[in-house]
Design a protein around this motif. Structure first.
Motif, PDB file in Angstrom:
ATOM      1  N   ASN A 211     -20.373 151.474 -49.242  1.00 43.39           N
ATOM      2  CA  ASN A 211     -19.542 152.458 -49.922  1.00 43.39           C
ATOM      3  C   ASN A 211     -19.097 151.961 -51.290  1.00 43.39           C
ATOM      4  O   ASN A 211     -18.993 152.726 -52.246  1.00 43.39           O
ATOM      5  CB  ASN A 211     -18.307 152.790 -49.069  1.00 43.39           C
ATOM      6  N   SER A 212     -18.801 150.664 -51.355  1.00 40.58           N
ATOM      7  CA  SER A 212     -18.372 150.013 -52.588  1.00 40.58           C
ATOM      8  C   SER A 212     -18.409 148.513 -52.315  1.00 40.58           C
ATOM      9  O   SER A 212     -18.551 148.092 -51.160  1.00 40.58           O
ATOM     10  CB  SER A 212     -16.956 150.446 -52.977  1.00 40.58           C
ATOM     11  N   PRO A 213     -18.285 147.672 -53.347  1.00 38.79           N
ATOM     12  CA  PRO A 213     -18.225 146.227 -53.084  1.00 38.79           C
ATOM     13  C   PRO A 213     -17.070 145.903 -52.125  1.00 38.79           C
ATOM     14  O   PRO A 213     -15.919 146.223 -52.402  1.00 38.79           O
ATOM     15  CB  PRO A 213     -17.978 145.640 -54.473  1.00 38.79           C
ATOM     16  N   GLY A 214     -17.393 145.347 -50.979  1.00 37.61           N
ATOM     17  CA  GLY A 214     -16.371 144.988 -50.004  1.00 37.61           C
ATOM     18  C   GLY A 214     -16.081 146.035 -48.952  1.00 37.61           C
ATOM     19  O   GLY A 214     -15.311 145.793 -48.027  1.00 37.61           O
ATOM     20  N   CYS A 215     -16.689 147.201 -49.073  1.00 39.86           N
ATOM     21  CA  CYS A 215     -16.441 148.273 -48.090  1.00 39.86           C
ATOM     22  C   CYS A 215     -17.762 148.892 -47.672  1.00 39.86           C
ATOM     23  O   CYS A 215     -18.529 149.368 -48.511  1.00 39.86           O
ATOM     24  CB  CYS A 215     -15.520 149.339 -48.679  1.00 39.86           C
ATOM     25  N   ARG A 216     -18.036 148.889 -46.375  1.00 42.02           N
ATOM     26  CA  ARG A 216     -19.270 149.478 -45.881  1.00 42.02           C
ATOM     27  C   ARG A 216     -19.021 150.293 -44.624  1.00 42.02           C
ATOM     28  O   ARG A 216     -18.061 150.053 -43.880  1.00 42.02           O
ATOM     29  CB  ARG A 216     -20.313 148.389 -45.608  1.00 42.02           C
TER      30      ARG A 216
ATOM     31  N   ILE B  53       2.756 163.812 -55.302  1.00 42.30           N
ATOM     32  CA  ILE B  53       1.355 163.484 -55.043  1.00 42.30           C
ATOM     33  C   ILE B  53       1.152 162.021 -55.384  1.00 42.30           C
ATOM     34  O   ILE B  53       1.120 161.635 -56.544  1.00 42.30           O
ATOM     35  CB  ILE B  53       0.422 164.367 -55.886  1.00 42.30           C
ATOM     36  N   ASN B  54       1.054 161.186 -54.375  1.00 38.84           N
ATOM     37  CA  ASN B  54       0.889 159.751 -54.598  1.00 38.84           C
ATOM     38  C   ASN B  54      -0.567 159.399 -54.832  1.00 38.84           C
ATOM     39  O   ASN B  54      -1.450 159.900 -54.148  1.00 38.84           O
ATOM     40  CB  ASN B  54       1.403 158.970 -53.385  1.00 38.84           C
ATOM     41  N   ASP B  55      -0.826 158.528 -55.787  1.00 40.25           N
ATOM     42  CA  ASP B  55      -2.174 158.043 -55.994  1.00 40.25           C
ATOM     43  C   ASP B  55      -2.576 157.167 -54.809  1.00 40.25           C
ATOM     44  O   ASP B  55      -1.739 156.544 -54.159  1.00 40.25           O
ATOM     45  CB  ASP B  55      -2.233 157.238 -57.289  1.00 40.25           C
ATOM     46  N   THR B  56      -3.872 157.126 -54.530  1.00 42.46           N
ATOM     47  CA  THR B  56      -4.339 156.382 -53.355  1.00 42.46           C
ATOM     48  C   THR B  56      -3.999 154.895 -53.429  1.00 42.46           C
ATOM     49  O   THR B  56      -3.793 154.260 -52.395  1.00 42.46           O
ATOM     50  CB  THR B  56      -5.863 156.543 -53.191  1.00 42.46           C
ATOM     51  N   ASP B  57      -3.936 154.317 -54.618  1.00 47.32           N
ATOM     52  CA  ASP B  57      -3.596 152.898 -54.717  1.00 47.32           C
ATOM     53  C   ASP B  57      -2.189 152.635 -54.186  1.00 47.32           C
ATOM     54  O   ASP B  57      -1.953 151.683 -53.438  1.00 47.32           O
ATOM     55  CB  ASP B  57      -3.709 152.418 -56.168  1.00 47.32           C
ATOM     56  N   ASN B  58      -1.228 153.467 -54.568  1.00 44.88           N
ATOM     57  CA  ASN B  58       0.137 153.310 -54.063  1.00 44.88           C
ATOM     58  C   ASN B  58       0.197 153.545 -52.558  1.00 44.88           C
ATOM     59  O   ASN B  58       0.950 152.889 -51.839  1.00 44.88           O
ATOM     60  CB  ASN B  58       1.080 154.284 -54.777  1.00 44.88           C
ATOM     61  N   TRP B  59      -0.595 154.496 -52.097  1.00 46.24           N
ATOM     62  CA  TRP B  59      -0.643 154.806 -50.665  1.00 46.24           C
ATOM     63  C   TRP B  59      -1.150 153.599 -49.872  1.00 46.24           C
ATOM     64  O   TRP B  59      -0.572 153.223 -48.845  1.00 46.24           O
ATOM     65  CB  TRP B  59      -1.551 156.015 -50.469  1.00 46.24           C
TER      66      TRP B  59
ATOM     67  N   LEU C  63     -11.883 152.115 -49.176  1.00 46.24           N
ATOM     68  CA  LEU C  63     -12.127 151.812 -50.578  1.00 46.24           C
ATOM     69  C   LEU C  63     -10.917 151.138 -51.213  1.00 46.24           C
ATOM     70  O   LEU C  63     -11.052 150.197 -52.009  1.00 46.24           O
ATOM     71  CB  LEU C  63     -12.469 153.098 -51.341  1.00 46.24           C
ATOM     72  N   GLY C  64      -9.724 151.629 -50.856  1.00 48.87           N
ATOM     73  CA  GLY C  64      -8.508 151.055 -51.426  1.00 48.87           C
ATOM     74  C   GLY C  64      -8.281 149.618 -50.998  1.00 48.87           C
ATOM     75  O   GLY C  64      -7.895 148.765 -51.815  1.00 48.87           O
ATOM     76  N   LEU C  65      -8.528 149.310 -49.729  1.00 52.39           N
ATOM     77  CA  LEU C  65      -8.380 147.938 -49.252  1.00 52.39           C
ATOM     78  C   LEU C  65      -9.414 147.018 -49.901  1.00 52.39           C
ATOM     79  O   LEU C  65      -9.117 145.865 -50.235  1.00 52.39           O
ATOM     80  CB  LEU C  65      -8.520 147.896 -47.729  1.00 52.39           C
ATOM     81  N   ALA C  66     -10.627 147.537 -50.096  1.00 51.05           N
ATOM     82  CA  ALA C  66     -11.665 146.726 -50.739  1.00 51.05           C
ATOM     83  C   ALA C  66     -11.285 146.379 -52.171  1.00 51.05           C
ATOM     84  O   ALA C  66     -11.563 145.274 -52.652  1.00 51.05           O
ATOM     85  CB  ALA C  66     -13.002 147.474 -50.702  1.00 51.05           C
TER      86      ALA C  66
END
Length: 395
Positions: free
Chosen positions: A87-92, A3-9, A61-64
């Motif tokens: 959605n978050s700073p840098g992601c909409r 199960i990979n964390d989303t950051d690694n993905w 979210l991860g790219l942001a």
């Protein structure tokens, strides 16, 4: 697989761009357009697309978090929906008007794609944002992405999520859109800069059924393990008002014949009571899902499972981890499944998984290591697997 964390993905996705890395200019903040015509990333679990919505949201979210500016373009499905959601700073999320502001079945959306592109250009000119990458999701968005790529001259990455020729196998009468979808999916493989595939099975299907041309890289889905794995079972059951000694079977997903819910219901009809079956998900705006839900409800009544079955409906992402943590077992009885994100979410919660040995699930679940794999459409085998899990956990 693990199960990979989303950051690694996201890191692995970033390395798949032909230029070598998404973040290429130290003095310039990269700006990416994620196209998700039919997959609003803000939708609650159970909406059409399910795991696809989650994939798009987590990627954005991860790219942001890596300093990118990310705009996720989807289609407005209700007149009261906001045009822009942060959605978050840098992601909409940007909702474009393409056709009537209402839910439209995927098989009927293609005719509205030119209007989606027109609305995209209007927004792009108004915002004055110059995108450096397009990432399209599903074949409808793939067509949009191909048109934008030809005008902008920037790289396009594509994720299929499902392949039409696989979906329509065995159908006596495929929908009229099937031919168009096949042509678009072929173009996505042969004309985009990179296709992100979620499993070796999908690669095999692409090569055998679509084309041997095009660049493909396998990057399985990943999930936020801390989101799904931080709740104790006792806490989850107290939150959901479920007794600690109750045997709980969980299904999460859409109401779709291909999801194998009928197989699960028939399996439960042979189990020794008491137990409870929680069915989480279902889009009440979709006529097809409503019809399937009604069919399943009739089957539940016919087999005498009314007292044991709970139709939970859509659940907020903040609530979903409680259901996974509370369950004794999570069942994914699909007839076909490109990947099976639910399996990862249940694993992260520490809940045993029983899944059909189909599609990407053959790689997501390792039999008797990370879960149990059983043949699809076999209620007897499924019932035996559930009983084994119940016995092993001394419920």
């Amino acid at each position: 697989m693990t199960i990979n964390d989303t950051d690694n993905w996201v890191d692995r996705l970033a390395q798949s761009i032909p230029t070598g890395n998404l973040i290429v200019a130290p003095n310039r903040r990269p700006s990416y357009a994620l196209i998700a015509v039919d997959s609003d990333p803000t939708a609650e679990i159970g909406k059409a697309g399910g795991g696809q919505n989650v994939y798009v949201r987590e990627l954005g979210l991860g790219l942001a978090r890596r300093g990118c500016q990310v705009d996720i373009f989807t289609r407005r499905e209700h007149p009261e929906q906001e045009e822009i959601v942060e959605n978050s700073p840098g992601c909409r999320t940007i909702r474009l008007t393409a056709g009537p502001a209402e839910f439209i079945d995927r098989d009927k959306l293609f005719e509205y794609l030119p209007a989606f592109i027109d609305a995209w250009w209007v927004f792009q000119l108004k915002s004055a944002r110059n995108y450096t990458l397009i990432h399209s999701n599903y074949w409808l968005s793939g067509w949009v992405g191909l048109q934008l790529k030809s005008h902008l001259g920037i790289p396009q990455v594509h994720t299929y999520h499902s392949i039409g020729v696989v979906k329509y196998q065995g159908m006596a009468k495929p929908p009229a859109i099937a031919v168009t979808r096949h042509l678009v999916e072929t173009a996505c493989l042969t004309s985009t800069d990179c296709v992100i595939s979620t499993s070796p099975q999908e690669v095999a299907d692409l090569r055998q059924l679509i084309s041997d041309r095009g660049r493909v890289r396998v990057i399985p889905y990943a999930i936020n393990t801390s989101h799904f794995g931080s709740i104790a079972r006792t806490v989850a059951r107290e939150h959901l008002k479920i007794a600690n000694d109750e045997k709980l079977i969980l299904y999460v997903g859409r109401f779709d014949r291909r999801k194998g819910i009928e197989t699960l219901i028939k399996a439960c009809a042979t189990l020794t009571k008491p137990f409870r079956l929680y069915l989480v998900g279902g889009d009440r705006t979709s006529r097809e899902e409503c019809q399937e839900r009604q069919r399943i409800q009739h089957l539940v009544t016919e087999l005498g499972l009314e007292d044991a079955t709970v139709f939970v409906g859509q659940v907020a992402q903040t609530e979903l981890p409680f259901y996974y943590a509370a369950a004794n077992v999570c069942v994914i009885p699909s007839d076909r499944e490109p990947f099976g994100l639910v399996a990862l979410e249940a694993m992260a919660a520490g809940t045993p998984v029983i899944a059909s040995i189909v599609g990407g699930l053959k790689y997501t679940v390792i039999h008797r290591e990370t879960g149990m794999l059983i043949p699809p459409n076999e209620p007897t085998a499924l019932a035996a697997a559930i009983t084994e899990v119940f016995d092993a956990r001394r419920c």
